[in-house]
Design a protein around this motif. Structure first.
Motif, PDB file in Angstrom:
ATOM      1  N   VAL A   1       0.788  -1.238  -0.140  1.00  0.00           N
ATOM      2  CA  VAL A   1       0.032  -0.148  -0.006  1.00  0.00           C
ATOM      3  C   VAL A   1       0.846   1.172   0.004  1.00  0.00           C
ATOM      4  O   VAL A   1       0.694   2.008  -0.599  1.00  0.00           O
ATOM      5  CB  VAL A   1      -0.764  -0.119   1.349  1.00  0.00           C
ATOM      6  N   PHE A   2       2.022   1.211   0.761  1.00  0.00           N
ATOM      7  CA  PHE A   2       2.724   2.415   0.772  1.00  0.00           C
ATOM      8  C   PHE A   2       3.407   2.599  -0.500  1.00  0.00           C
ATOM      9  O   PHE A   2       3.825   3.770  -1.081  1.00  0.00           O
ATOM     10  CB  PHE A   2       3.790   2.119   2.014  1.00  0.00           C
ATOM     11  N   PHE A   3       3.820   1.567  -1.028  1.00  0.00           N
ATOM     12  CA  PHE A   3       4.591   1.759  -2.523  1.00  0.00           C
ATOM     13  C   PHE A   3       3.680   2.227  -3.404  1.00  0.00           C
ATOM     14  O   PHE A   3       3.949   2.926  -4.351  1.00  0.00           O
ATOM     15  CB  PHE A   3       5.281   0.295  -2.833  1.00  0.00           C
ATOM     16  N   GLY A   4       2.097   1.617  -3.396  1.00  0.00           N
ATOM     17  CA  GLY A   4       1.393   2.333  -4.066  1.00  0.00           C
ATOM     18  C   GLY A   4       1.085   3.701  -4.190  1.00  0.00           C
ATOM     19  O   GLY A   4       0.642   4.372  -5.149  1.00  0.00           O
TER      20      GLY A   4
ATOM     21  N   ILE B   1       1.570   6.449  -6.961  1.00  0.00           N
ATOM     22  CA  ILE B   1       0.342   7.317  -7.285  1.00  0.00           C
ATOM     23  C   ILE B   1       0.913   8.813  -7.277  1.00  0.00           C
ATOM     24  O   ILE B   1       0.755   9.616  -8.138  1.00  0.00           O
ATOM     25  CB  ILE B   1      -0.813   7.343  -6.453  1.00  0.00           C
ATOM     26  N   PHE B   2       1.665   9.206  -6.201  1.00  0.00           N
ATOM     27  CA  PHE B   2       2.184  10.595  -6.365  1.00  0.00           C
ATOM     28  C   PHE B   2       3.279  10.725  -7.390  1.00  0.00           C
ATOM     29  O   PHE B   2       3.280  11.809  -7.844  1.00  0.00           O
ATOM     30  CB  PHE B   2       2.886  10.817  -4.761  1.00  0.00           C
ATOM     31  N   ALA B   3       3.846   9.860  -7.784  1.00  0.00           N
ATOM     32  CA  ALA B   3       5.017  10.054  -8.729  1.00  0.00           C
ATOM     33  C   ALA B   3       4.346   9.958 -10.256  1.00  0.00           C
ATOM     34  O   ALA B   3       4.677  10.977 -10.976  1.00  0.00           O
ATOM     35  CB  ALA B   3       5.885   8.796  -8.968  1.00  0.00           C
ATOM     36  N   SER B   4       3.157   9.394 -10.218  1.00  0.00           N
ATOM     37  CA  SER B   4       2.300   9.569 -11.385  1.00  0.00           C
ATOM     38  C   SER B   4       1.565  10.728 -11.618  1.00  0.00           C
ATOM     39  O   SER B   4       1.531  11.267 -12.629  1.00  0.00           O
ATOM     40  CB  SER B   4       1.355   8.323 -11.570  1.00  0.00           C
ATOM     41  N   VAL B   5       1.036  11.166 -10.485  1.00  0.00           N
ATOM     42  CA  VAL B   5       0.322  12.540 -10.545  1.00  0.00           C
ATOM     43  C   VAL B   5       1.520  13.519 -11.084  1.00  0.00           C
ATOM     44  O   VAL B   5       1.202  14.697 -11.754  1.00  0.00           O
ATOM     45  CB  VAL B   5      -0.204  12.799  -9.213  1.00  0.00           C
TER      46      VAL B   5
ATOM     47  N   ALA C   1      10.294  11.259 -12.812  1.00  0.00           N
ATOM     48  CA  ALA C   1       8.936  11.014 -12.104  1.00  0.00           C
ATOM     49  C   ALA C   1       8.463   9.668 -12.847  1.00  0.00           C
ATOM     50  O   ALA C   1       7.912   8.786 -12.092  1.00  0.00           O
ATOM     51  CB  ALA C   1       8.236  12.232 -12.285  1.00  0.00           C
ATOM     52  N   VAL C   2       8.528   9.416 -14.003  1.00  0.00           N
ATOM     53  CA  VAL C   2       8.127   8.495 -14.805  1.00  0.00           C
ATOM     54  C   VAL C   2       8.700   6.982 -14.142  1.00  0.00           C
ATOM     55  O   VAL C   2       8.065   6.140 -13.804  1.00  0.00           O
ATOM     56  CB  VAL C   2       8.197   8.308 -16.398  1.00  0.00           C
ATOM     57  N   ALA C   3      10.009   7.179 -14.052  1.00  0.00           N
ATOM     58  CA  ALA C   3      11.007   6.231 -13.491  1.00  0.00           C
ATOM     59  C   ALA C   3      10.578   5.691 -12.077  1.00  0.00           C
ATOM     60  O   ALA C   3      10.340   4.574 -11.584  1.00  0.00           O
ATOM     61  CB  ALA C   3      12.397   6.726 -13.786  1.00  0.00           C
ATOM     62  N   MET C   4      10.295   6.745 -11.365  1.00  0.00           N
ATOM     63  CA  MET C   4      10.040   6.667  -9.673  1.00  0.00           C
ATOM     64  C   MET C   4       8.496   5.885  -9.713  1.00  0.00           C
ATOM     65  O   MET C   4       8.452   5.064  -9.071  1.00  0.00           O
ATOM     66  CB  MET C   4       9.987   7.916  -9.239  1.00  0.00           C
TER      67      MET C   4
END
Length: 176
Positions: free
Chosen positions: A115-118, A122-126, A151-154
């Motif tokens: 969940v934390f990785f998710g 999500i923050f990196a995708s936004v 950001a995409v790599a993260m």
């Protein structure tokens, strides 16, 4: 649950546990009925041998603690057997209780980290989506391209960690 009801349930449970303990101690200290059945044929053989030798019979009757010593030996053997049984039973109880607990807590931990990785993914995708909009405004800027790539790599890395963590949790919960 109110405190009165909780106290009542706790008291009943404590009394039942005490009764169980008393009955277990009584059962452990009681003579073994199968040992008495085996002892009867040997007692008959002993009476035949004492009839043959009167001096031996006089020796056994002269010892007042002979029967008491036999009982002490039997009780000692029963205590040792009960101790071994208690040790084995507690080991099995530990395996029965803690085995599933450890298994499920490990799966729960993996799901929590997933969940934390998710959330990080999500923050990196936004952030990558916002930088994509900024990329069209500053077409020649190398700095925006680098930040977008980071950001995409993260987002990709954290998404991988999220999915793999849930897959591991599923395997651990199923026992594979």
């Amino acid at each position: 649950m109110d405190s009165v009801r909780f106290g009542r349930v706790l008291g009943i449970g404590a009394r039942l546990a005490a009764k169980t303990m008393v009955s277990a101690v009584d059962a452990a200290t009681a003579p073994n009925p199968s040992a008495e059945a085996k002892a009867k044929p040997s007692a008959d053989a002993a009476s035949v041998s004492t009839a043959a030798s009167p001096s031996a019979a006089a020796g056994k009757e002269g010892v007042p603690g002979g029967r008491l010593a036999e009982r002490a030996v039997r009780t000692t053997a029963q205590v040792r057997q009960t101790g071994r049984g208690l040790k084995e039973g507690s080991k099995r109880f530990g395996e029965a209780v803690w085995g599933p607990f450890v298994k499920l807590s490990g799966a729960l931990w993996l799901e929590l980290t997933g969940v934390f990785f998710g959330i990080f993914a999500i923050f990196a995708s936004v952030n990558a989506w916002k930088m994509r909009g900024a990329l069209h405004e500053a077409a020649g800027s190398r700095d925006v391209h680098v930040r977008l790539a980071m950001a995409v790599a993260m987002a990709v890395v954290f998404s991988y960690f999220c999915v793999s963590s849930f897959v591991k949790a599923n395997r651990r919960a199923k026992g594979r």
